[in-house]
Design a protein around this motif. Sequence first.
Motif, PDB file in Angstrom:
ATOM      1  N   ALA A 268       0.790  -1.408  -0.030  1.00  0.00           N
ATOM      2  CA  ALA A 268      -0.244  -0.585   0.418  1.00  0.00           C
ATOM      3  C   ALA A 268       0.851   1.179   0.078  1.00  0.00           C
ATOM      4  O   ALA A 268       0.793   1.811  -0.983  1.00  0.00           O
ATOM      5  CB  ALA A 268      -0.980  -0.339   1.407  1.00  0.00           C
ATOM      6  N   ALA A 269       1.980   1.111   0.599  1.00  0.00           N
ATOM      7  CA  ALA A 269       3.003   2.461   1.054  1.00  0.00           C
ATOM      8  C   ALA A 269       3.501   2.799  -0.728  1.00  0.00           C
ATOM      9  O   ALA A 269       3.919   3.718  -0.096  1.00  0.00           O
ATOM     10  CB  ALA A 269       3.238   2.165   2.199  1.00  0.00           C
ATOM     11  N   ARG A 270       4.139   1.788  -0.788  1.00  0.00           N
ATOM     12  CA  ARG A 270       4.908   1.791  -1.881  1.00  0.00           C
ATOM     13  C   ARG A 270       4.320   1.406  -3.359  1.00  0.00           C
ATOM     14  O   ARG A 270       4.716   0.908  -4.165  1.00  0.00           O
ATOM     15  CB  ARG A 270       5.900   1.149  -2.020  1.00  0.00           C
ATOM     16  CG  ARG A 270       7.042   1.827  -0.335  1.00  0.00           C
ATOM     17  CD  ARG A 270       7.778   0.865   0.185  1.00  0.00           C
ATOM     18  NE  ARG A 270       9.236   0.951  -1.139  1.00  0.00           N
ATOM     19  CZ  ARG A 270      10.198   0.258  -1.241  1.00  0.00           C
ATOM     20  NH1 ARG A 270      10.375  -0.808  -0.436  1.00  0.00           N
ATOM     21  NH2 ARG A 270      10.922   0.503  -2.121  1.00  0.00           N
ATOM     22  N   PHE A 271       2.621   1.228  -3.613  1.00  0.00           N
ATOM     23  CA  PHE A 271       2.174   1.242  -4.552  1.00  0.00           C
ATOM     24  C   PHE A 271       2.821   2.212  -6.105  1.00  0.00           C
ATOM     25  O   PHE A 271       2.764   1.695  -7.350  1.00  0.00           O
ATOM     26  CB  PHE A 271       0.680   1.133  -4.893  1.00  0.00           C
ATOM     27  CG  PHE A 271      -0.551   0.535  -5.353  1.00  0.00           C
ATOM     28  CD1 PHE A 271       0.243  -0.971  -6.102  1.00  0.00           C
ATOM     29  CD2 PHE A 271      -0.866   1.914  -6.304  1.00  0.00           C
ATOM     30  CE1 PHE A 271      -0.336  -0.580  -6.715  1.00  0.00           C
ATOM     31  CE2 PHE A 271      -2.009   1.332  -6.944  1.00  0.00           C
ATOM     32  CZ  PHE A 271      -1.327   0.315  -7.811  1.00  0.00           C
ATOM     33  N   ALA A 272       2.401   3.153  -5.614  1.00  0.00           N
ATOM     34  CA  ALA A 272       3.302   4.132  -6.919  1.00  0.00           C
ATOM     35  C   ALA A 272       4.878   3.850  -7.318  1.00  0.00           C
ATOM     36  O   ALA A 272       4.840   3.661  -8.570  1.00  0.00           O
ATOM     37  CB  ALA A 272       3.573   6.067  -6.005  1.00  0.00           C
ATOM     38  N   GLU A 273       5.240   3.342  -6.314  1.00  0.00           N
ATOM     39  CA  GLU A 273       6.964   3.259  -6.714  1.00  0.00           C
ATOM     40  C   GLU A 273       6.691   1.657  -7.676  1.00  0.00           C
ATOM     41  O   GLU A 273       7.843   1.057  -8.944  1.00  0.00           O
ATOM     42  CB  GLU A 273       7.937   2.665  -5.055  1.00  0.00           C
ATOM     43  CG  GLU A 273       8.700   3.053  -5.026  1.00  0.00           C
ATOM     44  CD  GLU A 273      10.169   2.811  -4.087  1.00  0.00           C
ATOM     45  OE1 GLU A 273      10.073   2.797  -4.336  1.00  0.00           O
ATOM     46  OE2 GLU A 273       8.791   2.859  -2.610  1.00  0.00           O
ATOM     47  N   ILE A 274       5.933   0.605  -6.810  1.00  0.00           N
ATOM     48  CA  ILE A 274       5.618  -0.957  -8.064  1.00  0.00           C
ATOM     49  C   ILE A 274       5.218  -0.429  -9.191  1.00  0.00           C
ATOM     50  O   ILE A 274       5.426  -0.910 -10.469  1.00  0.00           O
ATOM     51  CB  ILE A 274       4.274  -1.240  -7.056  1.00  0.00           C
ATOM     52  CG1 ILE A 274       5.289  -1.997  -5.881  1.00  0.00           C
ATOM     53  CG2 ILE A 274       4.685  -2.921  -7.561  1.00  0.00           C
ATOM     54  CD1 ILE A 274       4.002  -2.172  -4.579  1.00  0.00           C
ATOM     55  N   SER A 275       4.265   0.531  -9.903  1.00  0.00           N
ATOM     56  CA  SER A 275       3.493   1.183 -10.490  1.00  0.00           C
ATOM     57  C   SER A 275       4.955   2.233 -11.233  1.00  0.00           C
ATOM     58  O   SER A 275       4.449   2.283 -13.098  1.00  0.00           O
ATOM     59  CB  SER A 275       2.701   1.523 -10.055  1.00  0.00           C
ATOM     60  OG  SER A 275       1.325   1.274  -9.491  1.00  0.00           O
ATOM     61  N   ASP A 276       5.578   2.024 -11.376  1.00  0.00           N
ATOM     62  CA  ASP A 276       6.591   3.817 -11.831  1.00  0.00           C
ATOM     63  C   ASP A 276       7.002   2.380 -13.192  1.00  0.00           C
ATOM     64  O   ASP A 276       7.671   1.921 -12.667  1.00  0.00           O
ATOM     65  CB  ASP A 276       7.388   3.708 -10.927  1.00  0.00           C
ATOM     66  CG  ASP A 276       8.798   5.017 -11.945  1.00  0.00           C
ATOM     67  OD1 ASP A 276       8.506   5.408 -12.863  1.00  0.00           O
ATOM     68  OD2 ASP A 276       9.421   5.661 -11.090  1.00  0.00           O
ATOM     69  N   ARG A 277       6.744   3.777 -14.279  1.00  0.00           N
ATOM     70  CA  ARG A 277       7.281   2.433 -15.215  1.00  0.00           C
ATOM     71  C   ARG A 277       8.655   2.673 -15.864  1.00  0.00           C
ATOM     72  O   ARG A 277       8.860   2.772 -16.711  1.00  0.00           O
ATOM     73  CB  ARG A 277       6.308   3.084 -16.406  1.00  0.00           C
ATOM     74  CG  ARG A 277       5.304   2.815 -16.091  1.00  0.00           C
ATOM     75  CD  ARG A 277       3.678   2.801 -17.258  1.00  0.00           C
ATOM     76  NE  ARG A 277       4.083   1.882 -18.135  1.00  0.00           N
ATOM     77  CZ  ARG A 277       3.848   2.069 -19.052  1.00  0.00           C
ATOM     78  NH1 ARG A 277       3.129   3.111 -19.509  1.00  0.00           N
ATOM     79  NH2 ARG A 277       3.910   1.008 -20.473  1.00  0.00           N
TER      80      ARG A 277
END
Length: 300
Positions: A268-277
């Motif tokens: 949850a906290a790092r979802f943006a990083e996981i999604s970074d393309r």
Amino acid sequence: MTLRFDNRVAIVTGAGGGLGRAYALDLARRGAKVVVNDLGGARDGSGSSLSAAQGVVDEITAMGGEAMANGASVTDAAAVEKMVAFVKERWGRVDILINNAGILRDRTFVKMSHDDFRQVLDVHLMGSVICTKAVWEIMREQTFGRILMTTSSTGLYGNFGQANYGAAKLGLVGLMKTLALEGAKYNVKVNTIAPLAATRMTEDLMPAELLAKMGPETVVPAAVFLVSDDAPTNAVINAGGGGFERAYVTLTQGIHVAPEDMTAETVAARFAEISDRTGEIVPDTGSAQGAVALGGGNRG
Ligand code: NAI
């Protein structure tokens, strides 16, 4: 360079009209012997007639080409095997299979019956499996084969009211990916086309001025290349109206964390990083993707 198909034998399913007809005509023009398969039913899959397939065979014959009509449903394994056996007997080989036959049963998911779902999966996905299985051993033995699946922007990206169709169409991309690996050693190349063209399938879905610019002939160049001697394997090409693009299933660099951080809260906290393309890749195989995950990522 002219792409020729002399001495090649091609089966095109659903070739009694629309895109399949355009593929059949172009392959025949380029020297291939063509099996024009079509059940000849309505857009929702009801009914059948050989007249559509025979009409295309007549067109090919009139221009000096060689073709035969076949009315098997791609969902009928026995009829498809019979068709392939007859082609092998008459023309000695099967080089190309274009899995093109398809139907629509559009409805929002809330209104879609199991039957609407199964029928669409059956024709697009199982139909392609049945036809591919019927030619697979022949192609392996020849150490030559070109198979084209037909996906759709709906399968790749989604479309309101087409849950059944989208599931079937992305299933075909998955089928291609594994068959491309299994066929590689035998020079059997498997690709996928995502067409966009004015046919009876789309005639009431797009405005007339747009449809006028995207006849089936605008998809043909990509389909013909993808079944040619020089075809790549494992490629998905979108084609229509003069546009040609390639679609990939990509993998982001993601995050790779220690056991104590493997929690839903970390995700949850790092979802943006996981999604970074940034720096995303396209793994060659499922195992390669697993290796990326277990090996701590694909960064540098
Ligand atoms: P179409 O309706 O003109 O062609 C489909 C053909 O498949 C018909 O001639 C039909 O009789 C035949 N068919 C249906 N069920 C069959 C079965 N069980 N066995 C044998 N033949 C059968 O439509 P179109 O547009 O030419 O579609 C061709 C393929 O392209 C389909 O797989 C479709 O889903 C796909 N597609 C088309 C797009 C477009 O913009 N026209 C967009 C994305 C995908």
